[in-house]
Design a protein around this motif. Structure first.
Motif, PDB file in Angstrom:
ATOM      1  N   MET A   1     -21.398  44.971  30.946  1.00 41.22           N
ATOM      2  CA  MET A   1     -20.585  43.790  31.197  1.00 41.22           C
ATOM      3  C   MET A   1     -19.221  44.209  31.727  1.00 41.22           C
ATOM      4  O   MET A   1     -18.694  45.261  31.372  1.00 41.22           O
ATOM      5  N   ILE A   2     -18.640  43.361  32.574  1.00 43.33           N
ATOM      6  CA  ILE A   2     -17.381  43.720  33.191  1.00 43.33           C
ATOM      7  C   ILE A   2     -16.221  43.508  32.220  1.00 43.33           C
ATOM      8  O   ILE A   2     -16.341  42.780  31.229  1.00 43.33           O
ATOM      9  N   ASP A   3     -15.116  44.146  32.509  1.00 43.56           N
ATOM     10  CA  ASP A   3     -13.881  43.954  31.755  1.00 43.56           C
ATOM     11  C   ASP A   3     -12.743  43.973  32.764  1.00 43.56           C
ATOM     12  O   ASP A   3     -12.152  45.014  33.048  1.00 43.56           O
ATOM     13  N   LEU A   4     -12.463  42.789  33.331  1.00 40.49           N
ATOM     14  CA  LEU A   4     -11.453  42.656  34.362  1.00 40.49           C
ATOM     15  C   LEU A   4     -10.643  41.392  34.111  1.00 40.49           C
ATOM     16  O   LEU A   4     -11.145  40.420  33.534  1.00 40.49           O
ATOM     17  N   THR A   5      -9.403  41.384  34.560  1.00 41.30           N
ATOM     18  CA  THR A   5      -8.625  40.154  34.469  1.00 41.30           C
ATOM     19  C   THR A   5      -9.034  39.217  35.599  1.00 41.30           C
ATOM     20  O   THR A   5      -9.610  39.643  36.621  1.00 41.30           O
ATOM     21  N   LEU A   6      -8.714  37.944  35.423  1.00 39.02           N
ATOM     22  CA  LEU A   6      -9.004  36.970  36.481  1.00 39.02           C
ATOM     23  C   LEU A   6      -8.240  37.327  37.753  1.00 39.02           C
ATOM     24  O   LEU A   6      -8.751  37.140  38.865  1.00 39.02           O
ATOM     25  N   ALA A   7      -7.042  37.836  37.594  1.00 37.81           N
ATOM     26  CA  ALA A   7      -6.267  38.236  38.762  1.00 37.81           C
ATOM     27  C   ALA A   7      -6.961  39.367  39.518  1.00 37.81           C
ATOM     28  O   ALA A   7      -7.005  39.382  40.758  1.00 37.81           O
ATOM     29  N   GLN A   8      -7.506  40.327  38.770  1.00 37.02           N
ATOM     30  CA  GLN A   8      -8.216  41.436  39.417  1.00 37.02           C
ATOM     31  C   GLN A   8      -9.464  40.939  40.143  1.00 37.02           C
ATOM     32  O   GLN A   8      -9.765  41.363  41.265  1.00 37.02           O
ATOM     33  N   ILE A   9     -10.203  40.036  39.516  1.00 40.16           N
ATOM     34  CA  ILE A   9     -11.408  39.497  40.141  1.00 40.16           C
ATOM     35  C   ILE A   9     -11.053  38.728  41.401  1.00 40.16           C
ATOM     36  O   ILE A   9     -11.712  38.863  42.449  1.00 40.16           O
ATOM     37  N   ALA A  10     -10.006  37.908  41.334  1.00 40.63           N
ATOM     38  CA  ALA A  10      -9.580  37.153  42.512  1.00 40.63           C
ATOM     39  C   ALA A  10      -9.225  38.088  43.656  1.00 40.63           C
ATOM     40  O   ALA A  10      -9.550  37.823  44.831  1.00 40.63           O
ATOM     41  N   ASP A  11      -8.589  39.186  43.340  1.00 40.80           N
ATOM     42  CA  ASP A  11      -8.220  40.154  44.367  1.00 40.80           C
ATOM     43  C   ASP A  11      -9.455  40.809  44.975  1.00 40.80           C
ATOM     44  O   ASP A  11      -9.543  40.992  46.193  1.00 40.80           O
ATOM     45  N   ILE A  12     -10.424  41.143  44.136  1.00 37.79           N
ATOM     46  CA  ILE A  12     -11.649  41.797  44.616  1.00 37.79           C
ATOM     47  C   ILE A  12     -12.426  40.879  45.555  1.00 37.79           C
ATOM     48  O   ILE A  12     -12.906  41.306  46.607  1.00 37.79           O
ATOM     49  N   VAL A  13     -12.566  39.613  45.191  1.00 32.34           N
ATOM     50  CA  VAL A  13     -13.429  38.705  45.958  1.00 32.34           C
ATOM     51  C   VAL A  13     -12.670  37.950  47.046  1.00 32.34           C
ATOM     52  O   VAL A  13     -13.271  37.232  47.844  1.00 32.34           O
ATOM     53  N   GLY A  14     -11.347  38.118  47.094  1.00 34.60           N
ATOM     54  CA  GLY A  14     -10.566  37.408  48.086  1.00 34.60           C
ATOM     55  C   GLY A  14     -10.458  35.922  47.800  1.00 34.60           C
ATOM     56  O   GLY A  14     -10.436  35.105  48.724  1.00 34.60           O
ATOM     57  N   GLY A  15     -10.383  35.557  46.514  1.00 32.19           N
ATOM     58  CA  GLY A  15     -10.323  34.159  46.123  1.00 32.19           C
ATOM     59  C   GLY A  15      -8.935  33.718  45.722  1.00 32.19           C
ATOM     60  O   GLY A  15      -8.033  34.543  45.509  1.00 32.19           O
ATOM     61  N   GLU A  16      -8.763  32.414  45.634  1.00 31.60           N
ATOM     62  CA  GLU A  16      -7.499  31.817  45.208  1.00 31.60           C
ATOM     63  C   GLU A  16      -7.651  31.274  43.791  1.00 31.60           C
ATOM     64  O   GLU A  16      -8.724  30.786  43.405  1.00 31.60           O
ATOM     65  N   LEU A  17      -6.591  31.359  43.015  1.00 31.58           N
ATOM     66  CA  LEU A  17      -6.612  30.829  41.658  1.00 31.58           C
ATOM     67  C   LEU A  17      -6.415  29.317  41.691  1.00 31.58           C
ATOM     68  O   LEU A  17      -5.613  28.799  42.469  1.00 31.58           O
ATOM     69  N   ALA A  18      -7.140  28.609  40.830  1.00 31.27           N
ATOM     70  CA  ALA A  18      -7.004  27.156  40.720  1.00 31.27           C
ATOM     71  C   ALA A  18      -6.973  26.775  39.247  1.00 31.27           C
ATOM     72  O   ALA A  18      -7.751  27.312  38.438  1.00 31.27           O
ATOM     73  N   ASP A  19      -6.074  25.887  38.905  1.00 31.43           N
ATOM     74  CA  ASP A  19      -5.939  25.372  37.540  1.00 31.43           C
ATOM     75  C   ASP A  19      -5.633  26.475  36.532  1.00 31.43           C
ATOM     76  O   ASP A  19      -6.035  26.397  35.367  1.00 31.43           O
ATOM     77  N   ILE A  20      -4.946  27.497  36.984  1.00 33.37           N
ATOM     78  CA  ILE A  20      -4.465  28.554  36.106  1.00 33.37           C
ATOM     79  C   ILE A  20      -3.305  29.253  36.807  1.00 33.37           C
ATOM     80  O   ILE A  20      -3.348  29.475  38.036  1.00 33.37           O
ATOM     81  N   SER A  21      -2.286  29.573  36.082  1.00 35.34           N
ATOM     82  CA  SER A  21      -1.127  30.227  36.685  1.00 35.34           C
ATOM     83  C   SER A  21      -1.414  31.697  36.935  1.00 35.34           C
ATOM     84  O   SER A  21      -2.316  32.295  36.337  1.00 35.34           O
ATOM     85  N   ALA A  22      -0.633  32.281  37.822  1.00 34.01           N
ATOM     86  CA  ALA A  22      -0.786  33.701  38.118  1.00 34.01           C
ATOM     87  C   ALA A  22      -0.558  34.543  36.872  1.00 34.01           C
ATOM     88  O   ALA A  22      -1.251  35.548  36.642  1.00 34.01           O
ATOM     89  N   ALA A  23       0.429  34.132  36.056  1.00 32.89           N
ATOM     90  CA  ALA A  23       0.716  34.891  34.836  1.00 32.89           C
ATOM     91  C   ALA A  23      -0.453  34.831  33.872  1.00 32.89           C
ATOM     92  O   ALA A  23      -0.849  35.852  33.280  1.00 32.89           O
ATOM     93  N   ASP A  24      -1.025  33.642  33.695  1.00 27.88           N
ATOM     94  CA  ASP A  24      -2.172  33.513  32.788  1.00 27.88           C
ATOM     95  C   ASP A  24      -3.386  34.256  33.330  1.00 27.88           C
ATOM     96  O   ASP A  24      -4.161  34.847  32.561  1.00 27.88           O
ATOM     97  N   ALA A  25      -3.566  34.229  34.641  1.00 29.07           N
ATOM     98  CA  ALA A  25      -4.699  34.940  35.241  1.00 29.07           C
ATOM     99  C   ALA A  25      -4.574  36.442  35.038  1.00 29.07           C
ATOM    100  O   ALA A  25      -5.567  37.155  34.831  1.00 29.07           O
ATOM    101  N   ALA A  26      -3.340  36.942  35.068  1.00 26.54           N
ATOM    102  CA  ALA A  26      -3.122  38.373  34.860  1.00 26.54           C
ATOM    103  C   ALA A  26      -3.377  38.772  33.414  1.00 26.54           C
ATOM    104  O   ALA A  26      -3.692  39.941  33.124  1.00 26.54           O
TER     105      ALA A  26
END
Length: 493
Positions: free
Chosen positions: A1-26
């Motif tokens: 199973m993976i162990d990554l932050t939402l910010a890291q996943i967004a960076d990997i897949v080239g996605g934008e965060l929605a309904d969550i702040s950058a700080a919370d995603a990190a």
């Protein structure tokens, strides 16, 4: 199973965060499983929103988060924390069409492409940490061989392998994301419906060990020729680097020729002497479980398989070759194979009921080669014992044969008669099934031995009325024919 932050996943897949702040995603980590079924989501997991013919995964995003998902990978905002990827003409709509039932706006293709990027990043990190990736392809036998490979590698370390035939652009990244830092071996089967499919899957999870089983006529309707199928299967050995190993079934000429199409070291397996790994004379027990002498690494080791059918010998040889390359001894391989019974559903599961009726459930997949193998196993089992037993072949349609569908179904009907199958029940009313029934009749099934019924319910009704003690029944078709439930009902009767 993976162990990554939402910010890291967004960076990997080239996605934008929605309904969550950058700080919370990190600060929010995905530590659970990655799921495309909201009912399977675990706390800390990632839900993959994919469109379907009856429902759209985006509509279940809130339910997935309520179950504990850290976020959703989606093609549009869904009102809960999400990583959003935008549909694009470069997202691979052909890929989506081969995997998804419905993707009119390209959202599914976009999510699949993002999932592939995430899996590729995780696979690369795990390989750098010591993970060995084993990939298997072939026209038939992939799932059975995958199960055998997982079994022979289990004594050497932790193994992750997909359930059943989870082997496409959705199943491969989903399986990759099951692996973790404690995983020693990741075993994947790779299928194709179009040229380039296997190359794409191998790019997600580059194997250091690759296995090519055979080149048959499965998906002939999609590829047009056996030569085109061979070219597509060859994409797997072509993907293996010079430091890896490619295991080829030398008994198939089209597979043997792939030795010239890889930079990797080649290990050949065969049922005849002269290969690197080969089987001595093969015998079958009363339920068609093979026994043979394994010749490998300058040793001779007796092997008794727990799976059914003479065709499993080649699968077992490939599995043995994988394990030997990964450090197993021949004795370890033999011990593991002796305990490795059928795992995946509806693939040569043999059950003998209290009344002596033996049911061979091979209802998940069917092509001309596997149909022949199933019929041969049926005929063998029926001949064992003091008196021959009545044999029944309950056969459904073989899908995706294209222009050869009529002739191939006709050929299988004739083969059933030539193998002296007592009764043939042809399930379905289309042209292909009519051809199977007609082929049996023309080959000499004049006295009602061949029967054509409209559906599985009628086939089950006929069997329940006419089966008697000691009969042997093979149930086989492509999964779309739905004969798996018929086989289960027969076993339970």
């Amino acid at each position: 199973m993976i162990d990554l932050t939402l910010a890291q996943i967004a960076d990997i897949v080239g996605g934008e965060l929605a309904d969550i702040s950058a700080a919370d995603a990190a600060g929010t980590r995905v530590t659970g499983t990655v799921e495309f079924d909201s009912r399977a989501v675990t706390p800390g997991g990632l839900f993959i929103a994919l469109p379907g013919a009856r429902s759209d995964g985006h509509d279940f995003a809130a339910a997935a988060v309520e179950k504990g998902a850290a976020a959703v990978l989606a093609a549009r905002p869904v009102g809960v924390p999400a990583i959003v990827v935008q549909p694009s003409s470069e997202a691979g709509t052909d890929t989506a069409a081969s995997v998804l039932e419905h993707d009119s706006d390209g959202s599914g293709a976009a999510v699949l492409a993002a999932l592939a990027k995430l899996a590729a990043a995780v696979a690369a990190e795990l390989v750098a940490g010591g993970l060995t990736i084993v990939a298997i392809t072939g026209s038939s036998g992939k799932t059975s061989t995958k199960d055998l490979v997982a079994a022979v590698l289990a004594p050497l370390g932790e193994v992750v392998a997909p359930p059943g035939s989870f082997n496409n652009e959705l199943g491969t990244p989903w399986t990759v994301l099951r692996a973790g830092t404690a995983t020693d071996f990741l075993v994947l089967e790779m299928s194709a419906r179009h040229p380039g499919n296997i190359a794409a899957l191998a790019a997600i999870a580059p194997p250091s060990v690759a296995v090519v089983l055979n080149v048959g006529t499965a998906h002939l309707g999609e590829f047009g020729s056996r030569e085109a199928i061979a070219q597509t299967k060859a994409e797997l050995p072509q993907a293996v680097s010079a430091s890896g190993v490619v295991i080829l079934n030398a008994d198939d000429d089209a597979v043997a020729a792939m030795a010239d199409q890889t930079a990797a070291r080649v290990v050949r397996v065969s049922r005849s002497p002269g290969a690197d790994v080969w089987a001595g004379p093969v015998t079958l027990d009363e339920v068609a479980r093979p026994r043979f002498t394994l010749h490998a690494a300058n040793t001779e080791t007796e092997v008794s398989l727990a799976v059914h059918g003479d065709h499993q010998v080649s699968n077992a040889l490939c599995a043995a070759a994988v394990a030997l390359e990964c450090g197993a001894t021949p004795a370890q391989v033999a011990a593991a194979l002796a305990d490795a019974g059928p795992v995946s559903q509806h693939r040569m599961h043999v059950t003998t009921r209290d009344d002596g009726v033996t049911v061979i459930d091979d209802a998940y997949n069917a092509n001309p080669d596997s149909m022949l193998a199933g019929l041969k196993s049926l005929a063998w089992m029926a001949r064992q014992g003091r008196e021959p037993r009545r044999s029944w072949a309950v056969l459904g349609e073989m899908a995706e044969l294209g222009d050869d569908a009529i002739s191939e179904h006709d050929r299988i009907g004739r083969l059933a008669v030539r193998l002296d199958v007592s009764r043939l029940i042809v399930v379905g009313t289309g042209r292909a099934m009519s051809a199977m029934h007609h082929g049996a009749v023309m080959e000499g099934s004049w006295g009602g031995e061949a029967t054509m019924v409209a559906d599985a319910d009628l086939a089950l009704e006929l069997l329940r009325a006419e089966l008697r003690q000691g009969d042997v029944v093979l149930v086989k078709a492509s999964n779309a024919a739905g004969l798996g439930k018929l086989a289960e009902a027969l076993v339970a009767s």
